[in-house]
Write a protein that holds these residues in place. Structure first.
Motif, PDB file in Angstrom:
ATOM      1  N   ASN A  50      41.718  20.347  40.736  1.00 59.85           N
ATOM      2  CA  ASN A  50      40.914  20.868  39.620  1.00 59.85           C
ATOM      3  C   ASN A  50      40.256  22.178  40.035  1.00 59.85           C
ATOM      4  OD1 ASN A  50      39.685  20.921  37.072  1.00 59.85           O
ATOM      5  ND2 ASN A  50      37.875  19.853  37.812  1.00 59.85           N
ATOM      6  N   LYS A  51      41.077  23.156  40.411  1.00 59.77           N
ATOM      7  CA  LYS A  51      40.550  24.439  40.859  1.00 59.77           C
ATOM      8  C   LYS A  51      40.107  25.273  39.659  1.00 59.77           C
ATOM      9  CE  LYS A  51      44.176  24.507  44.430  1.00 59.77           C
ATOM     10  NZ  LYS A  51      45.194  23.728  43.689  1.00 59.77           N
ATOM     11  N   SER A  52      38.896  25.780  39.717  1.00 61.38           N
ATOM     12  CA  SER A  52      38.377  26.604  38.629  1.00 61.38           C
ATOM     13  C   SER A  52      38.935  28.023  38.714  1.00 61.38           C
ATOM     14  CB  SER A  52      36.851  26.650  38.694  1.00 61.38           C
ATOM     15  OG  SER A  52      36.434  27.361  39.852  1.00 61.38           O
ATOM     16  N   ARG A  53      38.746  28.772  37.654  1.00 56.91           N
ATOM     17  CA  ARG A  53      39.202  30.158  37.659  1.00 56.91           C
ATOM     18  C   ARG A  53      38.478  30.984  38.730  1.00 56.91           C
ATOM     19  NH1 ARG A  53      41.850  33.641  34.164  1.00 56.91           N
ATOM     20  NH2 ARG A  53      41.271  35.829  34.421  1.00 56.91           N
ATOM     21  N   PRO A  54      37.134  30.882  38.850  1.00 63.22           N
ATOM     22  CA  PRO A  54      36.474  31.634  39.938  1.00 63.22           C
ATOM     23  C   PRO A  54      36.961  31.207  41.320  1.00 63.22           C
ATOM     24  CG  PRO A  54      34.863  30.952  38.291  1.00 63.22           C
ATOM     25  CD  PRO A  54      36.143  30.257  37.950  1.00 63.22           C
ATOM     26  N   GLU A  55      37.226  29.941  41.482  1.00 65.18           N
ATOM     27  CA  GLU A  55      37.727  29.431  42.759  1.00 65.18           C
ATOM     28  C   GLU A  55      39.078  30.054  43.098  1.00 65.18           C
ATOM     29  OE1 GLU A  55      38.622  24.943  44.570  1.00 65.18           O
ATOM     30  OE2 GLU A  55      37.611  25.191  42.633  1.00 65.18           O
ATOM     31  N   LEU A  56      39.972  30.063  42.104  1.00 65.94           N
ATOM     32  CA  LEU A  56      41.303  30.639  42.316  1.00 65.94           C
ATOM     33  C   LEU A  56      41.209  32.149  42.564  1.00 65.94           C
ATOM     34  CD1 LEU A  56      43.309  28.700  39.598  1.00 65.94           C
ATOM     35  CD2 LEU A  56      43.573  28.476  42.072  1.00 65.94           C
ATOM     36  N   ARG A  57      40.329  32.792  41.824  1.00 60.12           N
ATOM     37  CA  ARG A  57      40.190  34.238  41.987  1.00 60.12           C
ATOM     38  C   ARG A  57      39.735  34.577  43.410  1.00 60.12           C
ATOM     39  NH1 ARG A  57      39.536  38.536  38.299  1.00 60.12           N
ATOM     40  NH2 ARG A  57      38.621  40.390  39.259  1.00 60.12           N
ATOM     41  N   ARG A  58      38.785  33.800  43.913  1.00 62.89           N
ATOM     42  CA  ARG A  58      38.303  34.061  45.269  1.00 62.89           C
ATOM     43  C   ARG A  58      39.416  33.844  46.291  1.00 62.89           C
ATOM     44  NH1 ARG A  58      34.476  31.034  49.199  1.00 62.89           N
ATOM     45  NH2 ARG A  58      33.880  32.739  50.573  1.00 62.89           N
ATOM     46  N   ALA A  59      40.207  32.784  46.102  1.00 59.91           N
ATOM     47  CA  ALA A  59      41.289  32.494  47.038  1.00 59.91           C
ATOM     48  C   ALA A  59      42.339  33.600  47.027  1.00 59.91           C
ATOM     49  CB  ALA A  59      41.927  31.152  46.700  1.00 59.91           C
ATOM     50  N   SER A  73      47.065  33.966  35.288  1.00 58.69           N
ATOM     51  CA  SER A  73      46.110  34.865  34.654  1.00 58.69           C
ATOM     52  C   SER A  73      45.266  35.587  35.697  1.00 58.69           C
ATOM     53  CB  SER A  73      45.210  34.070  33.702  1.00 58.69           C
ATOM     54  OG  SER A  73      44.198  34.884  33.153  1.00 58.69           O
ATOM     55  N   VAL A  74      44.843  34.862  36.729  1.00 62.20           N
ATOM     56  CA  VAL A  74      44.051  35.456  37.801  1.00 62.20           C
ATOM     57  C   VAL A  74      44.868  36.522  38.530  1.00 62.20           C
ATOM     58  CG1 VAL A  74      43.046  34.995  40.077  1.00 62.20           C
ATOM     59  CG2 VAL A  74      42.508  33.495  38.143  1.00 62.20           C
ATOM     60  N   ALA A  75      46.117  36.202  38.845  1.00 62.25           N
ATOM     61  CA  ALA A  75      46.975  37.158  39.540  1.00 62.25           C
ATOM     62  C   ALA A  75      47.180  38.419  38.705  1.00 62.25           C
ATOM     63  CB  ALA A  75      48.312  36.511  39.873  1.00 62.25           C
ATOM     64  N   ALA A  76      47.336  38.236  37.380  1.00 64.60           N
ATOM     65  CA  ALA A  76      47.509  39.392  36.496  1.00 64.60           C
ATOM     66  C   ALA A  76      46.255  40.250  36.482  1.00 64.60           C
ATOM     67  CB  ALA A  76      47.851  38.918  35.090  1.00 64.60           C
ATOM     68  N   ASP A  77      45.086  39.606  36.425  1.00 57.29           N
ATOM     69  CA  ASP A  77      43.829  40.353  36.415  1.00 57.29           C
ATOM     70  C   ASP A  77      43.652  41.171  37.687  1.00 57.29           C
ATOM     71  OD1 ASP A  77      43.219  39.309  33.962  1.00 57.29           O
ATOM     72  OD2 ASP A  77      41.743  37.857  34.695  1.00 57.29           O
ATOM     73  N   LEU A  78      44.085  40.614  38.814  1.00 55.60           N
ATOM     74  CA  LEU A  78      43.919  41.285  40.101  1.00 55.60           C
ATOM     75  C   LEU A  78      45.079  42.214  40.415  1.00 55.60           C
ATOM     76  CD1 LEU A  78      42.497  38.333  42.254  1.00 55.60           C
ATOM     77  CD2 LEU A  78      41.246  40.276  41.308  1.00 55.60           C
ATOM     78  N   ALA A  92      56.443  32.902  35.470  1.00 47.69           N
ATOM     79  CA  ALA A  92      55.134  33.559  35.435  1.00 47.69           C
ATOM     80  C   ALA A  92      55.124  34.808  36.310  1.00 47.69           C
ATOM     81  CB  ALA A  92      54.056  32.588  35.904  1.00 47.69           C
ATOM     82  N   GLU A  93      54.614  35.894  35.763  1.00 48.38           N
ATOM     83  CA  GLU A  93      54.457  37.106  36.568  1.00 48.38           C
ATOM     84  C   GLU A  93      53.297  36.903  37.542  1.00 48.38           C
ATOM     85  OE1 GLU A  93      54.124  40.687  34.382  1.00 48.38           O
ATOM     86  OE2 GLU A  93      55.867  40.286  33.097  1.00 48.38           O
ATOM     87  N   GLY A  94      53.442  37.432  38.734  1.00 48.62           N
ATOM     88  CA  GLY A  94      52.379  37.356  39.715  1.00 48.62           C
ATOM     89  C   GLY A  94      52.388  36.103  40.563  1.00 48.62           C
ATOM     90  N   LEU A  95      53.353  35.195  40.325  1.00 47.21           N
ATOM     91  CA  LEU A  95      53.452  33.979  41.125  1.00 47.21           C
ATOM     92  C   LEU A  95      54.778  33.970  41.875  1.00 47.21           C
ATOM     93  CD1 LEU A  95      52.049  31.185  38.761  1.00 47.21           C
ATOM     94  CD2 LEU A  95      50.809  32.744  40.288  1.00 47.21           C
ATOM     95  N   GLU A  96      54.710  33.747  43.157  1.00 46.16           N
ATOM     96  CA  GLU A  96      55.907  33.640  43.991  1.00 46.16           C
ATOM     97  C   GLU A  96      56.037  32.195  44.472  1.00 46.16           C
ATOM     98  OE1 GLU A  96      57.571  35.089  48.373  1.00 46.16           O
ATOM     99  OE2 GLU A  96      55.641  35.800  47.622  1.00 46.16           O
ATOM    100  N   LEU A  97      57.120  31.538  44.114  1.00 45.99           N
ATOM    101  CA  LEU A  97      57.298  30.130  44.450  1.00 45.99           C
ATOM    102  C   LEU A  97      57.870  29.990  45.857  1.00 45.99           C
ATOM    103  CD1 LEU A  97      57.132  27.182  43.710  1.00 45.99           C
ATOM    104  CD2 LEU A  97      59.360  27.386  42.568  1.00 45.99           C
ATOM    105  N   LEU A  98      57.067  29.418  46.757  1.00 53.10           N
ATOM    106  CA  LEU A  98      57.529  29.166  48.115  1.00 53.10           C
ATOM    107  C   LEU A  98      58.340  27.885  48.215  1.00 53.10           C
ATOM    108  CD1 LEU A  98      54.373  30.033  50.283  1.00 53.10           C
ATOM    109  CD2 LEU A  98      56.383  31.464  49.832  1.00 53.10           C
ATOM    110  N   GLY A  99      57.903  26.839  47.510  1.00 56.19           N
ATOM    111  CA  GLY A  99      58.614  25.572  47.621  1.00 56.19           C
ATOM    112  C   GLY A  99      57.813  24.408  47.082  1.00 56.19           C
TER     113      GLY A  99
END
Length: 467
Positions: free
Chosen positions: A137-146, A167-172, A222-229
């Motif tokens: 249950n990661k929040s948007r601020p939590e994900l943004r910081r990570a 969305s976070v990746a796009a913003d950054l 999704a743009e901004g996401l790279e799937l490792l596995g």
């Protein structure tokens, strides 16, 4: 009734577990249960060259005692045995800045699952690229910081999180690496609260329902996401490799399906961890080298059968590294024999800690052992239950143990195997003060987490006033 008579009647009357049928010599240790430097010297328990009686005199009790050499040795054992893997220490087992530094210095990576754990890891100087971020249950601020910190991989756990992270990746304006946590439908042989791969629980995407494959499609799109596995974790305190075999087979089958249907060969796979440790003599944990051989054979066999290339593997031992490296030392406060049905006697030994520093017995019905730590004794054994100081009948530290019948207030008891999930899950129940963590090495003791104070408690009580 004497203690001797009580002990003689106890096994039949109380139906004790098999590992307690024969009382141990109170002046000897079972090496499997203790850290590598622990020994008894004329009855005094010594860890890292420091007598616990001396440590208690200087730092008071209760206290967690962390064997630095043992922790580092266990970390290296996993690093060396799983040389072709990425080994992530699971910070939720126990984390402080000192532990995070040791993990990095020994060549391991680090898993965190909260903003607080991430803060500790970064404060310790852990390379963000070597940090994995869990959580359902990661929040948007939590994900943004990570993402902003450059965390090496984020393990996504829901469709909502995929959207949120994209969305976070796009913003950054950046790309972040993710793994997808999948549920393999495995019933691990452990307590239901720490079994995490069956269908009816909060973690992951079900392979069976098709959600896992759909999650792959959404991450790829999704743009901004790279799937490792894919990431699989079947639970904790696991001794039987059969669960890993079933999980690996199902996760690798999905891995192959992604390659054929989605057109993506994912470079990595996480097999989880949860390797068990010995809390009592009935536990029989595997050595890292044995685990590495067994798990590698499973993966190699399945990849050959599927005709696919083996992905880069990672595992997550946490408990198996820190659990045996720590013990907890208590002072005995009261000793109270209680007559039971059938003529048996159980002696309740109350100590100055309890469920506020070790909730696992109450929460998981966990078994622990303990030993007299401050002197030798030639007294006959008595059947004892070590209990805490809290206002709960379930406040039990050690359910059943044979202790010397001359045990008296002021004696020290030590409980092994308390490195994992004891300090991490410690609380201020009854406004108890959480104990310190004292690292010991080569005869030197140093505080790595200080004892809480009354001032710490009052600092968050905004209604508190002096006088």
């Amino acid at each position: 009734m004497t203690h001797e008579a009580g002990w003689a009647h106890a096994p039949g009357a109380l139906k004790l577990p098999s590992w307690l049928r024969e009382p141990p010599d109170p002046n000897e240790l079972v090496p499997l249960l203790w850290s590598g430097t622990t020994r008894k010297d004329d009855g005094d328990l010594v860890v890292g060259g420091v007598a616990l009686a001396d440590l208690a005199a200087e730092f008071n009790t209760p206290a967690y005692v962390l064997d630095e050499d043992d922790f580092r040795a266990r970390a290296r054992a996993f690093r060396d045995a799983f040389a072709d893997y990425d080994v992530y220490y699971a910070g939720k087992a126990f984390l402080c800045t000192t532990i995070a530094r040791w993990v990095a210095e020994e060549g391991l990576r680090l898993d965190v699952c909260s903003p607080g754990e991430l803060t500790v890891a970064l404060r310790a100087g852990v390379d963000p690229a070597h940090i994995g971020y869990h959580g359902n249950n990661k929040s948007r601020p939590e994900l943004r910081r990570a993402v902003d910190a450059g965390v090496g991989r984020i393990i996504v756990d829901s469709f909502t999180e995929i959207e949120r992270l994209a969305s976070v990746a796009a913003d950054l304006g950046t790309t972040t690496a993710v793994m997808i946590r999948v549920t393999a439908g495995v019933e691990a042989h452990t307590h239901e609260y720490i079994a995490t791969a069956h269908e009816d629980q909060k973690f992951g995407f079900s392979i069976t329902s098709g959600d896992a494959l759909e999650a792959v499609r959404r991450v790829v799109a999704a743009e901004g996401l790279e799937l490792l596995g894919l990431h699989s974790h079947i639970g904790s305190q696991i001794f039987d490799s059969s669960g890993f075999e079933v999980a690996a087979r199902r996760v690798l089958a999905l891995h192959a399906r992604v390659a054929s249907e989605v057109g993506l060969t994912m470079p990595e796979m996480d097999l989880g961890g949860g390797f068990g440790i010995a809390y009592t003599t009935q536990d029989d944990p595997s050595e890292p080298a044995q685990l590495a051989v067994e798990m590698s054979k499973i993966v190699e066999h399945e990849c050959r059968a599927l005709g696919i290339e083996q992905p880069r593997l990672s595992i997550e031992p946490g408990r198996a590294i820190v659990g045996p490296s720590m013990c907890t030392v208590y002072t005995v406060g009261t000793v109270k024999p209680v007559a039971l049905d059938g003529g048996a006697v159980r002696t309740y030994v109350s100590v100055d800690g309890g469920m506020s520093d070790n909730i696992r017995t109450a929460l998981y019905d966990a078994d622990y052992s303990c030993t007299l730590a401050s002197r030798a004794s030639q007294a006959p054994p008595m059947l004892a239950r070590v209990v805490g100081m809290h206002c709960e009948a379930g406040d039990i530290v050690v359910k059943d143990e044979f202790l010397p019948s001359d045990l008296t207030p002021g004696d020290l008891l030590a409980v092994p195997g308390t490195g994992a999930y004891c300090r991490s899950m410690a609380s201020n129940y009854n406004h108890a003060l959480r104990p310190p963590v004292i690292a010991v090495k080569d005869g030197v003791a140093r505080v790595v987490v200080r004892r809480e104070t009354i001032e710490d408690l009052l600092a968050t009580d905004v209604g508190a006033v002096d006088g």
